[in-house]
Design a protein around this motif. Structure first.
Motif, PDB file in Angstrom:
ATOM      1  N   UNK A  25       1.983  18.925   6.356  1.00 50.68           N
ATOM      2  CA  UNK A  25       1.709  18.554   7.619  1.00 50.68           C
ATOM      3  C   UNK A  25       1.147  17.494   7.959  1.00 50.68           C
ATOM      4  N   UNK A  26       0.365  16.670   6.973  1.00 50.45           N
ATOM      5  CA  UNK A  26      -0.222  15.449   7.149  1.00 50.45           C
ATOM      6  C   UNK A  26      -0.231  14.709   5.781  1.00 50.45           C
ATOM      7  N   UNK A  27       1.000  14.608   5.165  1.00 46.45           N
ATOM      8  CA  UNK A  27       1.019  13.996   3.705  1.00 46.45           C
ATOM      9  C   UNK A  27       0.243  12.717   3.464  1.00 46.45           C
ATOM     10  N   UNK A  28      -0.057  11.693   4.352  1.00 41.58           N
ATOM     11  CA  UNK A  28      -0.517  10.437   4.213  1.00 41.58           C
ATOM     12  C   UNK A  28      -2.184  10.761   4.139  1.00 41.58           C
ATOM     13  N   UNK A  29      -2.515  11.587   4.710  1.00 40.93           N
ATOM     14  CA  UNK A  29      -4.111  11.766   4.989  1.00 40.93           C
ATOM     15  C   UNK A  29      -4.231  12.599   3.777  1.00 40.93           C
ATOM     16  N   UNK A  30      -3.500  13.715   3.394  1.00 41.14           N
ATOM     17  CA  UNK A  30      -3.547  14.470   2.246  1.00 41.14           C
ATOM     18  C   UNK A  30      -3.668  13.861   0.998  1.00 41.14           C
ATOM     19  N   UNK A  31      -2.749  12.786   0.919  1.00 49.06           N
ATOM     20  CA  UNK A  31      -2.624  12.260  -0.386  1.00 49.06           C
ATOM     21  C   UNK A  31      -3.688  11.412  -0.621  1.00 49.06           C
ATOM     22  N   UNK A  33      -6.680  11.802   0.730  1.00 50.74           N
ATOM     23  CA  UNK A  33      -7.798  12.569   0.405  1.00 50.74           C
ATOM     24  C   UNK A  33      -7.590  13.054  -1.169  1.00 50.74           C
ATOM     25  N   UNK A  34      -6.681  13.245  -1.637  1.00 45.50           N
ATOM     26  CA  UNK A  34      -6.268  13.548  -2.834  1.00 45.50           C
ATOM     27  C   UNK A  34      -6.803  12.548  -3.850  1.00 45.50           C
ATOM     28  N   UNK A  35      -6.692  11.348  -3.588  1.00 47.71           N
ATOM     29  CA  UNK A  35      -7.678  10.249  -4.356  1.00 47.71           C
ATOM     30  C   UNK A  35      -6.648   9.119  -4.730  1.00 47.71           C
ATOM     31  N   UNK A  36      -5.118   9.289  -4.476  1.00 51.17           N
ATOM     32  CA  UNK A  36      -4.368   8.251  -4.669  1.00 51.17           C
ATOM     33  C   UNK A  36      -3.684   7.506  -3.499  1.00 51.17           C
ATOM     34  N   UNK A  37      -3.187   6.316  -3.522  1.00 49.90           N
ATOM     35  CA  UNK A  37      -2.431   5.810  -2.125  1.00 49.90           C
ATOM     36  C   UNK A  37      -1.207   6.697  -1.955  1.00 49.90           C
ATOM     37  N   UNK A  38      -0.721   6.841  -0.621  1.00 46.25           N
ATOM     38  CA  UNK A  38       0.296   7.634  -0.338  1.00 46.25           C
ATOM     39  C   UNK A  38       1.727   6.970  -0.709  1.00 46.25           C
ATOM     40  N   UNK A  39       1.595   5.673  -1.056  1.00 45.61           N
ATOM     41  CA  UNK A  39       2.803   5.045  -1.597  1.00 45.61           C
ATOM     42  C   UNK A  39       2.888   4.681  -2.969  1.00 45.61           C
ATOM     43  N   UNK A  40       2.071   5.289  -3.651  1.00 41.87           N
ATOM     44  CA  UNK A  40       1.960   5.229  -5.480  1.00 41.87           C
ATOM     45  C   UNK A  40       2.753   6.192  -5.826  1.00 41.87           C
ATOM     46  N   UNK A  41       4.190   5.831  -5.939  1.00 38.11           N
ATOM     47  CA  UNK A  41       5.030   6.700  -6.568  1.00 38.11           C
ATOM     48  C   UNK A  41       4.883   7.417  -7.764  1.00 38.11           C
TER      49      UNK A  41
END
Length: 120
Positions: A25-31, A33-41
């Motif tokens: 639902x909120x991938x950027x915020x969840x990623x 919050x997980x501890x990595x940048x949302x664009x870190x493939x």
């Protein structure tokens, strides 16, 4: 003590479902919050790798602890991952042949083998 452990385990399972739903639902915020940048493939690929390894190990533990019938039910439930992967592939512009040929086929094999073991 057993009941407490069971309830704690059920709450943990529900928590994992909530965390997974948050990633959808909120991938950027969840990623983040997980501890990595949302664009870190590379980080996201590593997360997928760990998830896949864990999925296989969990089914093997179910087999070792509870036998082939329980393993069959675990495999059947695990097919949800492959179905979800197929949906993600299509939703993100991936090829239908990949969604069905890789992920759909994986789901079908897991369900078929799982039901043979579970009901067999």
């Amino acid at each position: 003590m057993h009941l407490t452990a069971l309830l704690t385990s059920l709450l943990a399972c529900a928590g994992i479902v909530v965390v997974g739903t948050r990633f959808l639902l909120v991938p950027r915020r969840a990623t983040t919050g997980f501890g990595v940048a949302a664009d870190d493939v590379r980080a996201l690929a590593a997360v997928k790798g760990v998830r896949d390894i864990t999925s296989g190990v969990v089914v093997l533990v179910v087999w070792a602890a509870a036998g082939p019938a329980a393993m069959g039910w675990a495999l059947t439930a695990a097919a949800l991952t492959a179905v979800g992967d197929a949906v993600v592939v299509r939703a993100r512009g991936g090829r239908l042949s990949t969604a069905l040929g890789v992920h759909g086929l994986t789901a079908a094999v897991l369900v078929a083998a799982g039901l043979v073991l579970a009901l067999g």
